[in-house]
Design a protein around this motif. Structure first.
Motif, PDB file in Angstrom:
ATOM      1  N   LEU A 155      40.534 -26.287  13.690  1.00  0.00           N
ATOM      2  CA  LEU A 155      39.980 -25.614  12.442  1.00  0.00           C
ATOM      3  C   LEU A 155      38.751 -26.360  12.456  1.00  0.00           C
ATOM      4  CD1 LEU A 155      42.792 -24.932  10.054  1.00  0.00           C
ATOM      5  CD2 LEU A 155      41.429 -23.245  10.913  1.00  0.00           C
ATOM      6  N   ILE A 156      38.568 -27.832  12.615  1.00  0.00           N
ATOM      7  CA  ILE A 156      37.375 -28.433  12.515  1.00  0.00           C
ATOM      8  C   ILE A 156      36.279 -28.012  13.503  1.00  0.00           C
ATOM      9  CG2 ILE A 156      36.165 -30.873  12.742  1.00  0.00           C
ATOM     10  CD1 ILE A 156      38.730 -31.904  11.393  1.00  0.00           C
ATOM     11  N   VAL A 157      36.869 -27.944  15.067  1.00  0.00           N
ATOM     12  CA  VAL A 157      36.007 -27.534  15.962  1.00  0.00           C
ATOM     13  C   VAL A 157      35.455 -26.117  15.733  1.00  0.00           C
ATOM     14  CG1 VAL A 157      36.045 -26.884  18.291  1.00  0.00           C
ATOM     15  CG2 VAL A 157      37.054 -28.860  17.878  1.00  0.00           C
ATOM     16  N   LEU A 158      36.214 -25.264  15.187  1.00  0.00           N
ATOM     17  CA  LEU A 158      35.937 -23.865  15.079  1.00  0.00           C
ATOM     18  C   LEU A 158      34.645 -23.965  13.922  1.00  0.00           C
ATOM     19  CD1 LEU A 158      35.918 -20.661  15.524  1.00  0.00           C
ATOM     20  CD2 LEU A 158      37.846 -20.701  13.983  1.00  0.00           C
ATOM     21  N   ALA A 159      34.892 -24.480  12.705  1.00  0.00           N
ATOM     22  CA  ALA A 159      34.021 -24.519  11.808  1.00  0.00           C
ATOM     23  C   ALA A 159      32.446 -25.215  12.336  1.00  0.00           C
ATOM     24  CB  ALA A 159      34.471 -25.464  10.735  1.00  0.00           C
ATOM     25  N   LEU A 160      32.506 -26.197  13.205  1.00  0.00           N
ATOM     26  CA  LEU A 160      31.550 -26.830  13.759  1.00  0.00           C
ATOM     27  C   LEU A 160      30.765 -25.885  14.583  1.00  0.00           C
ATOM     28  CD1 LEU A 160      32.485 -30.467  13.783  1.00  0.00           C
ATOM     29  CD2 LEU A 160      30.984 -29.710  12.442  1.00  0.00           C
ATOM     30  N   ALA A 161      31.628 -25.174  15.520  1.00  0.00           N
ATOM     31  CA  ALA A 161      31.054 -24.350  16.490  1.00  0.00           C
ATOM     32  C   ALA A 161      30.349 -23.193  15.780  1.00  0.00           C
ATOM     33  CB  ALA A 161      32.092 -23.499  17.241  1.00  0.00           C
ATOM     34  N   VAL A 162      30.814 -22.715  14.502  1.00  0.00           N
ATOM     35  CA  VAL A 162      30.203 -21.617  13.616  1.00  0.00           C
ATOM     36  C   VAL A 162      28.944 -22.043  13.361  1.00  0.00           C
ATOM     37  CG1 VAL A 162      30.305 -20.041  11.894  1.00  0.00           C
ATOM     38  CG2 VAL A 162      32.217 -20.318  13.319  1.00  0.00           C
ATOM     39  N   LEU A 163      29.050 -23.181  12.682  1.00  0.00           N
ATOM     40  CA  LEU A 163      27.875 -24.003  12.196  1.00  0.00           C
ATOM     41  C   LEU A 163      26.740 -24.356  12.892  1.00  0.00           C
ATOM     42  CD1 LEU A 163      26.407 -24.851   9.374  1.00  0.00           C
ATOM     43  CD2 LEU A 163      27.760 -27.101   9.494  1.00  0.00           C
ATOM     44  N   TYR A 164      27.019 -24.936  13.991  1.00  0.00           N
ATOM     45  CA  TYR A 164      26.103 -25.572  14.861  1.00  0.00           C
ATOM     46  C   TYR A 164      25.568 -24.367  15.770  1.00  0.00           C
ATOM     47  CZ  TYR A 164      24.148 -28.411  18.928  1.00  0.00           C
ATOM     48  OH  TYR A 164      23.451 -28.800  19.705  1.00  0.00           O
ATOM     49  N   ASN A 165      26.156 -23.448  16.247  1.00  0.00           N
ATOM     50  CA  ASN A 165      25.787 -22.333  17.049  1.00  0.00           C
ATOM     51  C   ASN A 165      24.702 -21.569  16.183  1.00  0.00           C
ATOM     52  OD1 ASN A 165      26.969 -22.786  19.564  1.00  0.00           O
ATOM     53  ND2 ASN A 165      28.747 -21.770  18.831  1.00  0.00           N
ATOM     54  N   ARG A 166      24.989 -21.152  14.799  1.00  0.00           N
ATOM     55  CA  ARG A 166      24.168 -20.642  14.082  1.00  0.00           C
ATOM     56  C   ARG A 166      22.915 -21.407  13.696  1.00  0.00           C
ATOM     57  NH1 ARG A 166      26.702 -16.308  11.066  1.00  0.00           N
ATOM     58  NH2 ARG A 166      28.193 -15.416  12.348  1.00  0.00           N
ATOM     59  N   LEU A 167      23.203 -22.537  13.471  1.00  0.00           N
ATOM     60  CA  LEU A 167      21.726 -23.483  13.213  1.00  0.00           C
ATOM     61  C   LEU A 167      20.930 -23.511  14.531  1.00  0.00           C
ATOM     62  CD1 LEU A 167      23.202 -26.083  10.978  1.00  0.00           C
ATOM     63  CD2 LEU A 167      21.782 -24.343  10.299  1.00  0.00           C
ATOM     64  N   THR A 168      21.526 -23.442  15.741  1.00  0.00           N
ATOM     65  CA  THR A 168      20.669 -23.674  16.774  1.00  0.00           C
ATOM     66  C   THR A 168      20.332 -22.179  17.338  1.00  0.00           C
ATOM     67  OG1 THR A 168      22.865 -23.936  18.290  1.00  0.00           O
ATOM     68  CG2 THR A 168      21.440 -25.819  17.382  1.00  0.00           C
ATOM     69  N   GLY A 169      20.542 -21.017  16.548  1.00  0.00           N
ATOM     70  CA  GLY A 169      19.954 -19.836  16.841  1.00  0.00           C
ATOM     71  C   GLY A 169      20.891 -19.002  17.847  1.00  0.00           C
ATOM     72  N   VAL A 170      22.074 -19.129  17.935  1.00  0.00           N
ATOM     73  CA  VAL A 170      23.242 -18.554  18.564  1.00  0.00           C
ATOM     74  C   VAL A 170      24.176 -17.891  17.740  1.00  0.00           C
ATOM     75  CG1 VAL A 170      25.225 -18.642  20.206  1.00  0.00           C
ATOM     76  CG2 VAL A 170      23.159 -20.494  20.652  1.00  0.00           C
ATOM     77  N   ARG A 171      24.326 -16.496  17.944  1.00  0.00           N
ATOM     78  CA  ARG A 171      25.194 -15.755  17.210  1.00  0.00           C
ATOM     79  C   ARG A 171      26.616 -16.009  17.745  1.00  0.00           C
ATOM     80  NH1 ARG A 171      26.805 -10.214  17.629  1.00  0.00           N
ATOM     81  NH2 ARG A 171      25.475 -10.070  19.633  1.00  0.00           N
ATOM     82  N   TYR A 172      27.385 -16.446  16.681  1.00  0.00           N
ATOM     83  CA  TYR A 172      28.865 -16.863  17.224  1.00  0.00           C
ATOM     84  C   TYR A 172      29.447 -16.935  15.660  1.00  0.00           C
ATOM     85  CZ  TYR A 172      33.232 -19.135  18.354  1.00  0.00           C
ATOM     86  OH  TYR A 172      34.334 -19.503  18.443  1.00  0.00           O
ATOM     87  N   PRO A 173      30.732 -16.074  15.699  1.00  0.00           N
ATOM     88  CA  PRO A 173      31.358 -15.563  16.824  1.00  0.00           C
ATOM     89  C   PRO A 173      30.529 -13.936  16.895  1.00  0.00           C
ATOM     90  CG  PRO A 173      32.583 -15.454  14.699  1.00  0.00           C
ATOM     91  CD  PRO A 173      31.568 -16.307  14.455  1.00  0.00           C
ATOM     92  N   LYS A 174      31.022 -13.648  17.969  1.00  0.00           N
ATOM     93  CA  LYS A 174      30.572 -12.186  18.489  1.00  0.00           C
ATOM     94  C   LYS A 174      31.297 -11.235  17.310  1.00  0.00           C
ATOM     95  CE  LYS A 174      27.512 -13.534  21.806  1.00  0.00           C
ATOM     96  NZ  LYS A 174      26.107 -13.053  21.472  1.00  0.00           N
ATOM     97  N   ILE A 175      30.270 -10.472  16.918  1.00  0.00           N
ATOM     98  CA  ILE A 175      31.336  -9.141  16.106  1.00  0.00           C
ATOM     99  C   ILE A 175      30.881  -8.005  16.762  1.00  0.00           C
ATOM    100  CG2 ILE A 175      31.321  -8.371  13.854  1.00  0.00           C
ATOM    101  CD1 ILE A 175      30.374 -10.997  12.663  1.00  0.00           C
ATOM    102  N   ASN A 176      31.942  -7.213  16.861  1.00  0.00           N
ATOM    103  CA  ASN A 176      31.545  -5.885  17.600  1.00  0.00           C
ATOM    104  C   ASN A 176      30.706  -4.949  16.563  1.00  0.00           C
ATOM    105  OD1 ASN A 176      33.192  -6.289  19.797  1.00  0.00           O
ATOM    106  ND2 ASN A 176      34.858  -5.782  18.922  1.00  0.00           N
ATOM    107  N   VAL A 177      29.704  -4.507  16.683  1.00  0.00           N
ATOM    108  CA  VAL A 177      28.739  -3.958  16.050  1.00  0.00           C
ATOM    109  C   VAL A 177      28.868  -2.414  16.564  1.00  0.00           C
ATOM    110  CG1 VAL A 177      26.596  -3.677  15.078  1.00  0.00           C
ATOM    111  CG2 VAL A 177      27.369  -5.664  15.526  1.00  0.00           C
ATOM    112  N   SER A 178      29.103  -1.555  15.538  1.00  0.00           N
ATOM    113  CA  SER A 178      29.049  -0.022  15.806  1.00  0.00           C
ATOM    114  C   SER A 178      27.641   0.415  15.557  1.00  0.00           C
ATOM    115  CB  SER A 178      30.075   0.810  14.921  1.00  0.00           C
ATOM    116  OG  SER A 178      29.783   0.640  13.636  1.00  0.00           O
ATOM    117  N   HIS A 179      27.265   1.195  16.511  1.00  0.00           N
ATOM    118  CA  HIS A 179      25.675   1.677  16.495  1.00  0.00           C
ATOM    119  C   HIS A 179      25.592   3.023  15.608  1.00  0.00           C
ATOM    120  CE1 HIS A 179      24.323  -1.161  19.349  1.00  0.00           C
ATOM    121  NE2 HIS A 179      25.288  -0.922  20.059  1.00  0.00           N
ATOM    122  N   LYS A 180      24.794   2.836  14.668  1.00  0.00           N
ATOM    123  CA  LYS A 180      24.786   4.353  13.514  1.00  0.00           C
ATOM    124  C   LYS A 180      23.674   5.143  13.872  1.00  0.00           C
ATOM    125  CE  LYS A 180      27.702   2.251  10.128  1.00  0.00           C
ATOM    126  NZ  LYS A 180      27.900   2.109   8.860  1.00  0.00           N
TER     127      LYS A 180
END
Length: 381
Positions: A155-180
Motif C-alpha cells: 500500500l505504501i509503494v502503491l500510494a507513492l507510485a500514484v503520487l510520484y508518477n502524477r507529480l512527475t507528469g506520468v498518468r498512473y494508474p492507466k484508466i480505460n477511457v471510452s471515446h464518446k
C-alpha cells in the motif's frame, strides 16, 4: 561465420527501449524513495528481520510501477492482488510442509495459477510467494499475520507510485477511457468508424493467444499513432498554411448579435473569429452561440416594449479560449480536431496573429485533391 550463425547471434542483441535518459532517472529515483519509505515503516512496526526478507520482491515491484507504469502487470489490481495471493499461498505451504525446494516450487506453481485466475498476474508476486515459502523462523512465526507487513509495503509503494508518477507528469494508474462522440450520441467518433476498432483488437489478442504486457488503451494509442504517422507520410507534408482560407471574415467584441447574423448569412459561414482592437484573437462565435440570445430577444419583456432592451454584443457570448493551430501544423493533425472534438473552424496563427482559418470543408477539399493527384501519379506510372 555464416549468415545463419550471425542471425542466431542477432537474437541476443537487445531492442531499443525508446525511453529517454531523463525517464531512467525519474523512475530510479521514484523506486528508491518508495523502497526506503516502505522499508522504514515496515522495519519500525515489524522489525528489521521480517522487513529485509520482504525487500527483494518489493524492489522488483517498484521497477514495474515506476519504470514500466504503462504495463498491464504494473496496474494497482495486479500489484495488490498478487501480493494477497502470494502471502496466502507462501505462508500456508510453509506452515503445512516447512521450507524446502519442492515447497518453493509448489508455491510458484500455485501462485501463478491463482494470479491468472484472478487476473492479477504480477511477476514479483511469484517471488514473494517463494520467499514466504522459504521464510526464516522470525517471519514464519508470524503465521497468517505476515500479510500485515506484506500489504503495508504494498500500500505504501502503491500510494507513492500514484503520487510520484502524477507529480512527475506520468498518468498512473492507466484508466480505460471510452471515446464518446462529440454530439453525445451512441455513434462512435468519426475517426473510429473506419480502421481498427476495439473489437478488432480483441480478436487480434485472442488470435495471438499470449499475454501482452500493455493495456488495451495503450495498444490502441500505439496503433492510432502509427496510422497517423503513416498518413502524414503519405500526405507529403501538407500543412495548415496550404489548406487554410486566407480571406478571414471576423467580428469584434462590440459587434452586435444582429450584425453577426448578417455577416454569417452573407458569407455562408458557421463561425466567426472575434478579434480585439490589436488584432489578436479574443474568442470565436458559432451559429449555436447565437441561437439562445436570438431566441431570448424575441421573448416579451417590458424593456423591449419601451425600446430599452440592450443590444447583445459578441463579447458577452463568444466562446473562449479558442483552439488554434500554427501555420506549419501538419494537416493530418487537424483531422482529429475537426472530427472528434466537434470543431468546425480552426483559426491559424503566425506570431500570435490570425492569418487564416481551416474549416472542415477546406480540409476535405485538400485531402480530396491530394488523393486525386496520387491516383493520377499511380496511373502515369
Amino acid at each position: 561465420m555464416s549468415n545463419r550463425g550471425l542471425n542466431w547471434f542477432d537474437r541476443f542483441i537487445p531492442a531499443a527501449l525508446h525511453i529517454p535518459p531523463q525517464e531512467w532517472f525519474r523512475a530510479a529515483i521514484g523506486a528508491l524513495l518508495a523502497l526506503v519509505v516502505a522499508g522504514s515503516a515496515c522495519s519500525y512496526l515489524f522489525g528489521s528481520a521480517a522487513t529485509l526478507h520482504l525487500m527483494a520482491p518489493l524492489a522488483a515491484s517498484t521497477v514495474l510501477l515506476f519504470a514500466v507504469h504503462s504495463g498491464a502487470l504494473s496496474q494497482p489490481w495486479p500489484f495488490l492482488g498478487s501480493y494477497v495471493c502470494a502471502a496466502a499461498v507462501g505462508i500456508s505451504l510453509h506452515h503445512w510442509f516447512g521450507p524446502g525446494l519442492m515447497v518453493a516450487s509448489a508455491a510458484l506453481l500455485l501462485v501463478i495459477l491463482l494470479m491468472c485466475l484472478l487476473r492479477c498476474l504480477h511477476p514479483p508476486g511469484a517471488a514473494l510467494a517463494v520467499s514466504l515459502a522459504l521464510a526464516d523462523p522470525s517471519l514464519a512465526a508470524m503465521g497468517i499475520k505476515v500479510i500485515e507487513p506484506v500489504m503495508l509495503n504494498a500500500l505504501i509503494v502503491l500510494a507513492l507510485a500514484v503520487l510520484y508518477n502524477r507529480l512527475t507528469g506520468v498518468r498512473y494508474p492507466k484508466i480505460n477511457v471510452s471515446h464518446k462522440a462529440s454530439h453525445a450520441t451512441a455513434d462512435q467518433p468519426a475517426s473510429e468508424r473506419v480502421g481498427v476498432s476495439p473489437s478488432d483488437l480483441d480478436q487480434a489478442l485472442e488470435e495471438i493467444g499470449e499475454f501482452v504486457d500493455v493495456t488495451r488503451n495503450d495498444l490502441e494509442r500505439i496503433i492510432l499513432a502509427t496510422q497517423r504517422h503513416a498518413v502524414q507520410r503519405s500526405l507529403g507534408g501538407i500543412t495548415a498554411a496550404q489548406v487554410m482560407s486566407r480571406d478571414v471574415q471576423f467580428a469584434t467584441p462590440d459587434t452586435t448579435l444582429e450584425q453577426a447574423w448578417k455577416q454569417l448569412a452573407s458569407h455562408h459561414l458557421k463561425n466567426l473569429p472575434v478579434l480585439d482592437d490589436s488584432g489578436k484573437l479574443a474568442g470565436i462565435i458559432s451559429l449555436s452561440d447565437l441561437v439562445a440570445p436570438a431566441m431570448a430577444a424575441t421573448r416579451f419583456s417590458w424593456r423591449a416594449l419601451f425600446g430599452r432592451q440592450k443590444q447583445v454584443r459578441l463579447g458577452q457570448i463568444m466562446s473562449e479560449p479558442v483552439i488554434t493551430v500554427d501555420s506549419d501544423r501538419q494537416a493530418v493533425e487537424l483531422i482529429s480536431l475537426l472530427c472528434d472534438q466537434g470543431l468546425h473552424c480552426l483559426p491559424v496563427l503566425e506570431n500570435g496573429k490570425v492569418v487564416g482559418v481551416v474549416t472542415q470543408t477546406d480540409l476535405i477539399a485538400a485531402l480530396s485533391q491530394h488523393l486525386l493527384a496520387q491516383e493520377r501519379l499511380a496511373e502515369a506510372a
